[in-house]
Motif scaffolding. Structure first.
Motif, PDB file in Angstrom:
ATOM      1  N   LEU A  31       0.815  -1.220   0.017  1.00  0.00           N
ATOM      2  CA  LEU A  31      -0.093  -0.294  -0.034  1.00  0.00           C
ATOM      3  C   LEU A  31       0.765   1.227  -0.109  1.00  0.00           C
ATOM      4  O   LEU A  31       0.714   2.109  -0.636  1.00  0.00           O
ATOM      5  CB  LEU A  31      -0.879  -0.106   0.936  1.00  0.00           C
ATOM      6  N   PHE A 229      -6.099  -4.991   8.084  1.00  0.00           N
ATOM      7  CA  PHE A 229      -6.245  -3.443   7.998  1.00  0.00           C
ATOM      8  C   PHE A 229      -6.375  -2.523   9.031  1.00  0.00           C
ATOM      9  O   PHE A 229      -5.620  -1.379   8.955  1.00  0.00           O
ATOM     10  CB  PHE A 229      -7.621  -3.403   6.961  1.00  0.00           C
ATOM     11  N   ILE A 237       0.370   3.606   7.358  1.00  0.00           N
ATOM     12  CA  ILE A 237       0.750   3.090   6.004  1.00  0.00           C
ATOM     13  C   ILE A 237       2.285   3.160   5.619  1.00  0.00           C
ATOM     14  O   ILE A 237       2.677   4.195   5.534  1.00  0.00           O
ATOM     15  CB  ILE A 237      -0.356   3.440   5.001  1.00  0.00           C
ATOM     16  N   TYR A 287     -11.842  -2.054  16.826  1.00  0.00           N
ATOM     17  CA  TYR A 287     -12.360  -0.927  15.877  1.00  0.00           C
ATOM     18  C   TYR A 287     -12.334   0.511  16.781  1.00  0.00           C
ATOM     19  O   TYR A 287     -12.188   1.532  16.234  1.00  0.00           O
ATOM     20  CB  TYR A 287     -13.603  -1.372  15.392  1.00  0.00           C
ATOM     21  N   MET A 290      -8.908   1.592  16.835  1.00  0.00           N
ATOM     22  CA  MET A 290      -8.632   2.404  15.592  1.00  0.00           C
ATOM     23  C   MET A 290      -9.089   3.801  15.394  1.00  0.00           C
ATOM     24  O   MET A 290      -8.376   4.470  15.261  1.00  0.00           O
ATOM     25  CB  MET A 290      -9.130   1.313  14.464  1.00  0.00           C
ATOM     26  N   ALA A 291     -10.470   3.985  15.687  1.00  0.00           N
ATOM     27  CA  ALA A 291     -11.056   5.030  15.798  1.00  0.00           C
ATOM     28  C   ALA A 291     -10.228   6.117  16.948  1.00  0.00           C
ATOM     29  O   ALA A 291     -10.142   7.145  16.374  1.00  0.00           O
ATOM     30  CB  ALA A 291     -12.455   5.039  16.282  1.00  0.00           C
ATOM     31  N   LEU A 294      -6.996   6.944  15.088  1.00  0.00           N
ATOM     32  CA  LEU A 294      -7.097   7.682  14.047  1.00  0.00           C
ATOM     33  C   LEU A 294      -7.507   9.362  14.476  1.00  0.00           C
ATOM     34  O   LEU A 294      -7.128  10.278  13.832  1.00  0.00           O
ATOM     35  CB  LEU A 294      -8.205   7.348  13.194  1.00  0.00           C
ATOM     36  N   PRO A 298      -4.131  11.182  12.922  1.00  0.00           N
ATOM     37  CA  PRO A 298      -4.773  10.661  11.682  1.00  0.00           C
ATOM     38  C   PRO A 298      -3.874   9.788  10.795  1.00  0.00           C
ATOM     39  O   PRO A 298      -4.461   9.029   9.935  1.00  0.00           O
ATOM     40  CB  PRO A 298      -5.182  12.117  11.146  1.00  0.00           C
ATOM     41  N   ALA A 299      -2.552  10.034  10.828  1.00  0.00           N
ATOM     42  CA  ALA A 299      -1.717   9.241   9.797  1.00  0.00           C
ATOM     43  C   ALA A 299      -1.225   7.879  10.327  1.00  0.00           C
ATOM     44  O   ALA A 299      -0.299   7.208   9.868  1.00  0.00           O
ATOM     45  CB  ALA A 299      -0.680  10.026   9.275  1.00  0.00           C
ATOM     46  N   GLY A 300      -1.714   7.333  11.552  1.00  0.00           N
ATOM     47  CA  GLY A 300      -1.251   6.348  12.152  1.00  0.00           C
ATOM     48  C   GLY A 300      -0.005   6.533  13.177  1.00  0.00           C
ATOM     49  O   GLY A 300       0.287   7.943  13.537  1.00  0.00           O
TER      50      GLY A 300
END
Lengths: 306, 310
Positions: A31, A229, A237, A287, A290-291, A294, A298-300
């Motif tokens: 990716l 993911f 990423i 999840y 993850m929220a 983020l 926001p970019a990990g």
């Protein structure tokens, strides 16, 4: 809280994390460098499990099965790349998502045609069976320990390649700025092929190692793909380091959540309510994680792009 | 009369004439099939609003299909069978959930938006599986269809067919008017060139959120219809595979076009039916078909008739 139980679940979490890392490392590089969303990565995981199972049964040797399985997965990965993915590099994420979704349907059904829809049992070789006594009173399956060790070895190997070799430099540069790398005269197509091949082998390895623990069945790739993911999004990423950290976090949180959330809830609210809410919340845990990540980053956690 | 309008008129006439013709030749199976296609076409039309015109790649749209279906199912479970109440709840609940999910997700973009919408759908899916009282993984049976006392009896397959047809045409017309209104123009502008839209003075976020909620509500209605059609509700309606199916209908048909989602739904489901009749392993053929159509059919089926939005 029985501490041996916690420690065992922690190890299980690390084992899941290591499996997720093997998948996530390949996927995040694909990716990050190739800007390709590859949903069919889970299919490579499944193919790895099935091919190893079949090869081990055919040759009668586990080691031969592993080698053949990995080689087969690499071949199939290359085939998929040349036949379909090459046409998708220039397309937007939506087209890639849909095309690789089609690949998922194809592989799931192909596997069902060849091996049937029932889940298969993957045999463990003699030297990997049994338990190991970690400390007094707690015994842990030998196989899961082996998975953790292999995973950590791969992590070290990847660290070495990515930080100490020229190829690794190209990979990091490509994840950071793809166009610049091409402009500098690097054979980007070859780099893409190598990266994808790497990812395919890692996915196949994850699949064949996961076979004896989870079940080998059509669609096994999709079950783990969503978690992969989530790992990539949390880790950032394009970053292998992010994939490792993210994978361990997700693996541990998910496993501990599933193991302990229901009893913990049961002590706070009524047991019948915990019976329903526990598993639901445990599934949602990663999840939510993850929220939150983020929302804060926001970019990990370790974004590759500057 | 433009060609497009004539084609639409022909299509509507064919659909209206289908039940009497099929009943006459004794092939009532097709009435059910086309009814199912039309219900899913409503879902595709709603997704086209945010995906095709809004540029928001939501991988979680099937969630609203599930919410609408479960609204009907859950209310029916507790004895509330009034169609008005059930369908209003389906639309309302979907809108609320879309508001919640959209408020968080639309702050992101690109791959993160895809992932976060996917994640939310998965959460709802797991919630559906774990609720044992409503059947859990096996799903629940709908004891009776929504009652619209006096107005229409949904147990009559042909009456239900015409209800679905009317609602599908209403949905298509509604989206058509919406995207050609000032609201729709801002949405499409933001998709086409966000920086420029901002420079003119429009903040995309409220427009996108509003479109997201409208799309969710419409899909909730589709879910309510679907529950009535199958009389059985499963959490699989909310799975990401279902989302992928709907997305594929939109892309295949041609994004950002009025007829696109309808064409795509008909094309995909008819091909599926045909393949299913041929072999049990139809997905091994459908998969590569999907791949090929993505690679070669860039503008979708509607692109063969006219040029859709860029």
């Amino acid at each position: 809280m029985p501490w041996t139980l916690v420690f065992e679940q922690l190890l299980n979490g690390v084992q899941l994390g290591v499996t997720l890392f093997l998948m996530a490392a390949g996927l995040t590089l694909v990716l990050g460098i190739m800007n390709l969303v590859n949903l069919a990565h889970g299919s490579l995981y499944m193919v790895g499990a099935y091919l190893t199972l079949a090869a081990a049964q055919w040759t009668g040797s586990y080691a031969a099965g592993v080698v053949l399985g990995l080689a087969g997965t690499l071949l199939i990965g290359m085939l998929v790349e040349v036949v379909t993915l090459r046409a998708l590099y220039d397309r937007d994420h939506l087209d890639q998502v849909l095309a690789t979704f089609g690949l998922i349907l194809f592989f799931n059904e192909l596997v069902a045609i060849v091996w049937g829809r029932a889940s298969l049992y993957a045999q463990l070789p003699q030297f990997l069976r049994g338990h190991v006594e970690l400390f007094s009173g707690s015994s842990y399956p030998m196989y899961r320990l082996a998975v953790i060790l292999v995973g950590l070895l791969i992590a070290i190997l990847l660290w070495y390649v990515v930080t100490q070799t020229r190829l690794g430099m190209l990979i990091r540069a490509g994840a950071s700025n793809r166009t610049m790398v091409a402009a500098l005269g690097v054979n980007i197509r070859l780099l893409y092929t190598v990266v994808f091949g790497f990812g395919a082998v890692l996915a196949g390895l994850a699949g064949l190692m996961a076979g004896p623990i989870y079940s080998v069945q059509p669609g096994m790739g999709e079950l783990i793909l969503i978690q992969v993911f989530v790992v990539i999004v949390i880790g950032g990423i394009g970053s292998v380091r992010g994939a490792l950290v993210g994978a361990l976090i997700v693996g541990i949180v998910d496993t501990l959540g599933r193991a302990f959330l229901k009893p913990m809830l049961g002590s706070m609210i009524s047991p019948t309510a915990a019976e329903a809410a526990g598993p639901a919340l445990a599934s949602m845990l990663i999840y939510l994680l993850m929220a939150i990540v983020l929302a804060l980053r926001p970019a990990g956690l370790f974004p590759a792009r500057g | 009369m433009s060609t497009r309008l004539i084609l639409w008129a022909i299509a509507v006439l064919v659909l209206v004439a289908l039940p009497p013709v099929m009943t006459a030749i004794g092939q009532t199976f097709y009435i059910d099939l086309v009814r199912r296609i039309m219900i899913l076409a409503i879902a595709a039309v709603s997704l086209n609003l945010i995906l095709g015109y809004g540029g928001m790649v939501s991988f979680g749209h099937a969630a609203y299909l599930g919410i609408g279906a479960y609204a009907v199912g859950v209310l029916g479970f507790y004895g509330v069978t009034s169609g008005w109440l059930q369908w209003a709840t389906a639309i309302g609940a979907s809108a609320l959930v879309a508001l919640a999910i959209g408020a968080v997700s639309i702050r992101t973009s690109g791959i993160y938006f895809i992932m976060i919408t996917l994640a939310f759908t998965q959460m709802l899916y797991y919630l559906g599986i774990s609720l044992e009282v409503f059947g859990g993984d096996d799903g629940m049976r709908l004891k009776s269809r929504s009652q619209f006392a006096g107005l229409v009896d949904l147990n009559d397959p042909i009456a239900f067919y015409y209800v679905a047809l009317a609602l599908m045409l209403l949905a298509v017309f509604f989206v058509y008017r919406l995207v050609n209104s000032r609201f729709g123009m801002v949405l499409r502008a933001a998709k086409s060139n966000e920086a420029r839209a901002r420079a003119i003075g429009f903040s995309p976020y409220p427009y996108r959120l509003a479109a997201f909620v409208i799309a969710g509500a419409m899909c909730g209605l589709a879910g309510a219809l679907y529950a009535n059609h199958t009389s059985y509700i499963v959490p699989g309606l909310m799975s990401w595979q279902q989302s992928g199916d709907i997305m594929f209908m939109v892309i295949l048909g041609g994004m950002a076009s009025t007829a696109g989602p309808v064409l795509g739904t008909f094309a995909l489901l008819i091909v599926e039916e045909f393949l299913k009749g041929w072999t049990e392993h139809w997905q091994v053929i459908l998969g590569p078909l999907l791949v090929l159509s993505v690679i070669f059919f860039r503008r979708g089926l509607a692109g063969m008739f006219y040029k859709p939005d860029a």
